[in-house]
Design a protein around this motif. Sequence first.
Motif, PDB file in Angstrom:
ATOM      1  N   GLY A 140     -21.871  43.916 -38.646  1.00 14.46           N
ATOM      2  CA  GLY A 140     -22.070  45.354 -38.531  1.00 14.46           C
ATOM      3  C   GLY A 140     -21.025  46.070 -39.365  1.00 14.46           C
ATOM      4  O   GLY A 140     -20.166  45.445 -39.996  1.00 14.46           O
ATOM      5  N   SER A 141     -21.071  47.373 -39.383  1.00 12.33           N
ATOM      6  CA  SER A 141     -20.107  48.154 -40.141  1.00 12.33           C
ATOM      7  C   SER A 141     -18.828  48.328 -39.341  1.00 12.33           C
ATOM      8  O   SER A 141     -18.785  48.053 -38.129  1.00 12.33           O
ATOM      9  N   ALA A 142     -17.788  48.804 -40.000  1.00  7.05           N
ATOM     10  CA  ALA A 142     -16.527  49.062 -39.309  1.00  7.05           C
ATOM     11  C   ALA A 142     -16.699  50.084 -38.201  1.00  7.05           C
ATOM     12  O   ALA A 142     -16.013  50.036 -37.180  1.00  7.05           O
ATOM     13  N   ARG A 143     -17.640  51.001 -38.377  1.00  9.08           N
ATOM     14  CA  ARG A 143     -17.898  52.019 -37.349  1.00  9.08           C
ATOM     15  C   ARG A 143     -18.488  51.398 -36.083  1.00  9.08           C
ATOM     16  O   ARG A 143     -18.431  51.992 -35.018  1.00  9.08           O
ATOM     17  N   ALA A 150     -24.251  46.295 -33.908  1.00 10.42           N
ATOM     18  CA  ALA A 150     -24.575  45.534 -35.105  1.00 10.42           C
ATOM     19  C   ALA A 150     -25.536  46.305 -35.998  1.00 10.42           C
ATOM     20  O   ALA A 150     -26.135  47.311 -35.579  1.00 10.42           O
ATOM     21  N   PHE A 151     -25.696  45.827 -37.238  1.00  9.60           N
ATOM     22  CA  PHE A 151     -26.707  46.410 -38.116  1.00  9.60           C
ATOM     23  C   PHE A 151     -28.086  46.296 -37.458  1.00  9.60           C
ATOM     24  O   PHE A 151     -28.394  45.280 -36.825  1.00  9.60           O
ATOM     25  N   PRO A 152     -28.929  47.304 -37.590  1.00  8.71           N
ATOM     26  CA  PRO A 152     -30.287  47.221 -37.040  1.00  8.71           C
ATOM     27  C   PRO A 152     -31.016  45.995 -37.615  1.00  8.71           C
ATOM     28  O   PRO A 152     -30.984  45.747 -38.819  1.00  8.71           O
ATOM     29  N   PHE A 156     -27.791  37.664 -36.398  1.00  2.68           N
ATOM     30  CA  PHE A 156     -26.694  36.911 -35.798  1.00  2.68           C
ATOM     31  C   PHE A 156     -26.676  37.172 -34.294  1.00  2.68           C
ATOM     32  O   PHE A 156     -26.849  38.326 -33.866  1.00  2.68           O
ATOM     33  N   PRO A 157     -26.457  36.144 -33.465  1.00  2.73           N
ATOM     34  CA  PRO A 157     -26.428  36.347 -32.009  1.00  2.73           C
ATOM     35  C   PRO A 157     -25.159  37.084 -31.587  1.00  2.73           C
ATOM     36  O   PRO A 157     -24.139  36.469 -31.257  1.00  2.73           O
ATOM     37  N   ASP A 247     -28.989  39.313 -45.679  1.00  3.92           N
ATOM     38  CA  ASP A 247     -29.309  40.739 -45.724  1.00  3.92           C
ATOM     39  C   ASP A 247     -28.013  41.565 -45.705  1.00  3.92           C
ATOM     40  O   ASP A 247     -26.914  41.025 -45.650  1.00  3.92           O
ATOM     41  N   PHE A 248     -28.158  42.880 -45.782  1.00  4.07           N
ATOM     42  CA  PHE A 248     -27.058  43.842 -45.666  1.00  4.07           C
ATOM     43  C   PHE A 248     -26.019  43.667 -46.790  1.00  4.07           C
ATOM     44  O   PHE A 248     -24.833  43.955 -46.602  1.00  4.07           O
TER      45      PHE A 248
END
Length: 318
Positions: A140-143, A150-152, A156-157, A247-248
């Motif tokens: 996910g991002s730092a935010r 996590a990223f939508p 990853f579990p 991805d991402f």
Amino acid sequence: MQAPIALADFGSFFVGGRTVRIEGKEARAIKFTQTASFHYDPNGTYHVEQAYVQYFIPARQRHPLPIVMLHGGGMTGAMWEQTPDGRPGWLQDFLRMGHAIYVVDNVERGRAGWTPFEDIWPDAPIIRNAEESWTLFRIGSARGWPDRQAFPGQRFPVAAFDTLMRHAVPRWLGNNDAALRGFCAVLDRVGPCLVMMHSHGGEVAFRAAQARPELVRGIVAIEPSGFSPEVAVGSMTDKPVLFVYGDFLDATPLWRDLMQAGENYAARLAADRARVTFWRLAEMGIPGNSHFPMMDTNSADVARRISEWMTGATGDTP
């Protein structure tokens, strides 16, 4: 419930390394336990920079070339064994598909051991913290930290992120040449093989492919972050090489740069007439993968696709 894995053989070995002599250190009294004391003299001869390998040979080996699995930076061979949320890892997946597997703990990692003496490894070790890993591994991002948003669509579990962090071990940034020597010793012992590497393992494995072109018959590069400085003429000719990215990748400038570096290196290999295949999973209709496709919720599907690629690229038959 999957059927048990039938093995023809399994075992382990240490290979490579060197001996060094330590002198001039101060001896001291130590306690092994609360009741056992000992006069410890650190001066003497030490065996360092060996690699540890555990191997598994399936009872029905459907592919003639074994796979040598090399971990990434700050990881050990355990990263291939099981996913953080307890599902079978790629070690088990590829065994079930008939591949012989050699899992490496390279120099300084895991059961290969390490040395505390600056005389041998002058750099101080580093180890990744959870905050850095959250973004570097594209969970996910730092935010999204520390709430773990996590990223939508992240595969990853995320609930098992703490287990991933328990994989982390120290690494010494100045040991790439030692890691290369250790991995070449592994290849010398195993013989002709396919190399599967992850992340920092890219530099070690691609350099080893240049040092041992007769042994490295093909490469699966899972999000490599390093490469060999040179590609010797003819060293990669007609060898299959698969790059796999999740991805991402636009989440950080670092990953945009690493992706570009991978594309540039793939072009160099193709110029040496390697048979290069480049997978961007998200562009193949497989979105959501992190830096660890071998741990993501679709890990078994990605493993199956890679095995099928291996069969087609190397001409392996049952």
